[in-house]
Design a protein around this motif. Structure first.
Motif, PDB file in Angstrom:
ATOM      1  N   ARG A  47       0.820  -1.221   0.000  1.00  0.00           N
ATOM      2  CA  ARG A  47       0.000   0.000   0.000  1.00  0.00           C
ATOM      3  C   ARG A  47       0.849   1.265   0.000  1.00  0.00           C
ATOM      4  NH1 ARG A  47      -3.378  -2.809   3.847  1.00  0.00           N
ATOM      5  NH2 ARG A  47      -2.419  -1.622   5.547  1.00  0.00           N
ATOM      6  N   HIS A  48       2.060   1.161   0.586  1.00  0.00           N
ATOM      7  CA  HIS A  48       2.899   2.357   0.730  1.00  0.00           C
ATOM      8  C   HIS A  48       4.288   2.074   0.159  1.00  0.00           C
ATOM      9  CE1 HIS A  48      -0.181   4.021   3.423  1.00  0.00           C
ATOM     10  NE2 HIS A  48      -0.201   2.831   4.009  1.00  0.00           N
ATOM     11  N   ARG A  49       4.348   1.647  -1.066  1.00  0.00           N
ATOM     12  CA  ARG A  49       5.613   1.223  -1.669  1.00  0.00           C
ATOM     13  C   ARG A  49       6.566   2.386  -1.936  1.00  0.00           C
ATOM     14  NH1 ARG A  49       3.546  -1.514  -7.127  1.00  0.00           N
ATOM     15  NH2 ARG A  49       2.224  -2.518  -5.575  1.00  0.00           N
ATOM     16  N   SER A  50       6.090   3.619  -1.749  1.00  0.00           N
ATOM     17  CA  SER A  50       6.956   4.785  -1.960  1.00  0.00           C
ATOM     18  C   SER A  50       7.295   5.490  -0.652  1.00  0.00           C
ATOM     19  CB  SER A  50       6.288   5.780  -2.919  1.00  0.00           C
ATOM     20  OG  SER A  50       6.080   5.196  -4.184  1.00  0.00           O
ATOM     21  N   SER A  51       6.928   4.889   0.488  1.00  0.00           N
ATOM     22  CA  SER A  51       7.176   5.511   1.788  1.00  0.00           C
ATOM     23  C   SER A  51       8.522   5.058   2.354  1.00  0.00           C
ATOM     24  CB  SER A  51       6.058   5.151   2.774  1.00  0.00           C
ATOM     25  OG  SER A  51       6.408   5.552   4.085  1.00  0.00           O
ATOM     26  N   PRO A  52       9.518   5.931   2.400  1.00  0.00           N
ATOM     27  CA  PRO A  52      10.832   5.537   2.920  1.00  0.00           C
ATOM     28  C   PRO A  52      10.786   5.014   4.351  1.00  0.00           C
ATOM     29  CG  PRO A  52      10.963   7.650   1.790  1.00  0.00           C
ATOM     30  CD  PRO A  52       9.504   7.332   1.933  1.00  0.00           C
ATOM     31  N   VAL A  53       9.958   5.646   5.202  1.00  0.00           N
ATOM     32  CA  VAL A  53       9.892   5.242   6.609  1.00  0.00           C
ATOM     33  C   VAL A  53       9.361   3.820   6.749  1.00  0.00           C
ATOM     34  CG1 VAL A  53       8.787   5.697   8.826  1.00  0.00           C
ATOM     35  CG2 VAL A  53       9.625   7.604   7.458  1.00  0.00           C
ATOM     36  N   ILE A  54       8.239   3.531   6.081  1.00  0.00           N
ATOM     37  CA  ILE A  54       7.644   2.196   6.162  1.00  0.00           C
ATOM     38  C   ILE A  54       8.580   1.150   5.576  1.00  0.00           C
ATOM     39  CG2 ILE A  54       5.796   0.735   5.221  1.00  0.00           C
ATOM     40  CD1 ILE A  54       3.887   3.058   5.634  1.00  0.00           C
ATOM     41  N   ILE A  55       9.205   1.463   4.458  1.00  0.00           N
ATOM     42  CA  ILE A  55      10.109   0.514   3.814  1.00  0.00           C
ATOM     43  C   ILE A  55      11.315   0.222   4.699  1.00  0.00           C
ATOM     44  CG2 ILE A  55      11.707   0.209   1.875  1.00  0.00           C
ATOM     45  CD1 ILE A  55       9.666   1.744   0.153  1.00  0.00           C
ATOM     46  N   THR A  56      11.907   1.264   5.265  1.00  0.00           N
ATOM     47  CA  THR A  56      13.097   1.088   6.103  1.00  0.00           C
ATOM     48  C   THR A  56      12.806   0.233   7.328  1.00  0.00           C
ATOM     49  OG1 THR A  56      13.945   3.249   5.408  1.00  0.00           O
ATOM     50  CG2 THR A  56      14.893   2.293   7.397  1.00  0.00           C
ATOM     51  N   HIS A  57      11.733   0.549   8.043  1.00  0.00           N
ATOM     52  CA  HIS A  57      11.404  -0.214   9.256  1.00  0.00           C
ATOM     53  C   HIS A  57      10.943  -1.629   8.911  1.00  0.00           C
ATOM     54  CE1 HIS A  57      12.100   3.042  11.961  1.00  0.00           C
ATOM     55  NE2 HIS A  57      11.167   3.822  11.434  1.00  0.00           N
ATOM     56  N   SER A  58      10.195  -1.775   7.833  1.00  0.00           N
ATOM     57  CA  SER A  58       9.713  -3.100   7.430  1.00  0.00           C
ATOM     58  C   SER A  58      10.870  -4.031   7.099  1.00  0.00           C
ATOM     59  CB  SER A  58       8.776  -2.979   6.224  1.00  0.00           C
ATOM     60  OG  SER A  58       7.608  -2.263   6.547  1.00  0.00           O
TER      61      SER A  58
END
Length: 355
Positions: free
Chosen positions: A160-171
């Motif tokens: 859903r948020h494939r362009s969100s740096p924060v979500i990607i980094t923590h995930s």
């Protein structure tokens, strides 16, 4: 029998032992659905207060009781309205593993209901995600996070948020930490996590820094055999093309290295070979750069990748008499010369090194 009221009154006694025992009794009551409603009426606020106690035993029992109160939708809703989420999130940073376990499991139950997601994510500075990352390096048992479907939630977040740096980094960090067990690896493969990370590579909005983060974790995940096989089966032609393009990012050597390392670890099945063939010429160009690099790790990765690709006769025919093959011979000659020179030097004995 009217025991609940005096138990709750003992919460305010100031005596840690009395608080601990009375809290344990309330926990037993809360474990029964028939008694849970009575506990919810007057017990939520006192339990939240005890959860912030300086006594670890009191904290353990209070968080245990709060955990029981997240077993049903209505009691979970009342807890959240009473302000349980900030308290539980803060307790993730406790030094006590039982407090960590109870509060984390309670938050896991709360997160199972989408209506509570805004409150979970509303704490400033992405505090919940940072606390979960801190928890990953603690001694608390993490299998409950896998069994409760945390990876399923992360996989959906990535899509859903494939362009969100924060979500990607923590995930990335959470997925890698939970993948340290066989159970975690299986859960990763059954979730959308791998496909989510691969899809993130396709986002044009991500910086090289975030792409470097994603490729580093994908490469690390592929060190586990089952994950490597699963990723080899699910990767798409578009994602392969993206990795090939990133492999040519000479201005960012580490990003280039990570991308080549991922391609190198793909299992050379017929399907994978078909995906790679359109890119052989481009791959030979960056492999030539790798072989000319003075850093041995780049040379070694280039050699291993060539060895893997040579399993396809089409690549072998392109390699024959090419500039890449000439450079490969040069590296081989240099290596043989280094080996010959080293043989001239007798190994130093321990006594001569440490007189």
């Amino acid at each position: 029998m009217g025991m609940l009221v005096p138990m709750l009154e003992m919460f305010q006694s100031g005596d840690a032992t009395a608080q601990c025992h009375s809290c344990a009794c309330v926990t037993m009551l809360a474990s029964s659905e028939s008694n849970r409603e009575a506990v919810m009426v007057d017990g939520v606020i006192p339990l939240l207060a005890l959860a912030k106690s300086y006594d670890p035993k009191v904290q353990q029992n209070a968080t245990w009781a709060l955990l029981h109160l997240t077993q049903s939708d209505w009691s979970t809703r009342i807890l959240c309205e009473a302000g349980a989420i900030p308290v539980l999130v803060l307790l993730l940073q406790s030094s006590d593993s039982k407090v960590q376990f109870h509060s984390c499991t309670a938050l896991c139950n709360i997160a199972a209901h989408q209506e509570h997601h805004p409150k979970l994510l509303s704490m400033g500075g992405h505090f919940l995600l940072k606390s979960l990352l801190t928890l990953m390096s603690s001694t608390v048992q993490k299998e409950v996070l896998v069994s409760e479907g945390l990876l399923d939630e992360i996989g959906q977040l990535l899509h859903r948020h494939r362009s969100s740096p924060v979500i990607i980094t923590h995930s990335c960090k959470i997925i890698t930490d939970l993948c340290s067990s066989c159970m975690g690896q299986q859960a990763v493969m059954e979730s959308l996590c791998l496909s989510g990370l691969l899809c993130a590579l396709l986002s044009p909005a991500l910086s090289d820094e975030i792409l470097l983060h994603v490729t580093s974790h994908l490469h690390h995940l592929m060190t586990w055999g089952p994950v490597k096989s699963n990723l080899s089966l699910t990767i798409t032609s578009e994602q392969v093309s993206r990795l090939v393009k990133l492999s040519g990012q000479i201005q960012n050597p580490q990003l280039s290295y990570n991308s080549v390392a991922i391609i190198c670890k793909l299992e050379m099945t017929e399907e994978t070979t078909q995906l790679l063939r359109p890119h052989y010429v481009a791959m030979m160009n960056y492999l030539l750069v790798f072989l000319k690099n003075k850093d041995v790790k780049f040379q070694q990765l280039g050699i291993v990748t060539i060895f893997s690709l040579k399993k396809d006769g089409h690549f072998s025919s392109l390699l024959a008499d090419s500039e890449l093959e000439v450079q490969l011979r040069k590296v081989h000659a240099q290596t043989e010369e280094t080996r010959r020179l080293l043989q001239m030097i007798q190994p130093l004995s321990p006594s001569s090194v440490n007189p």
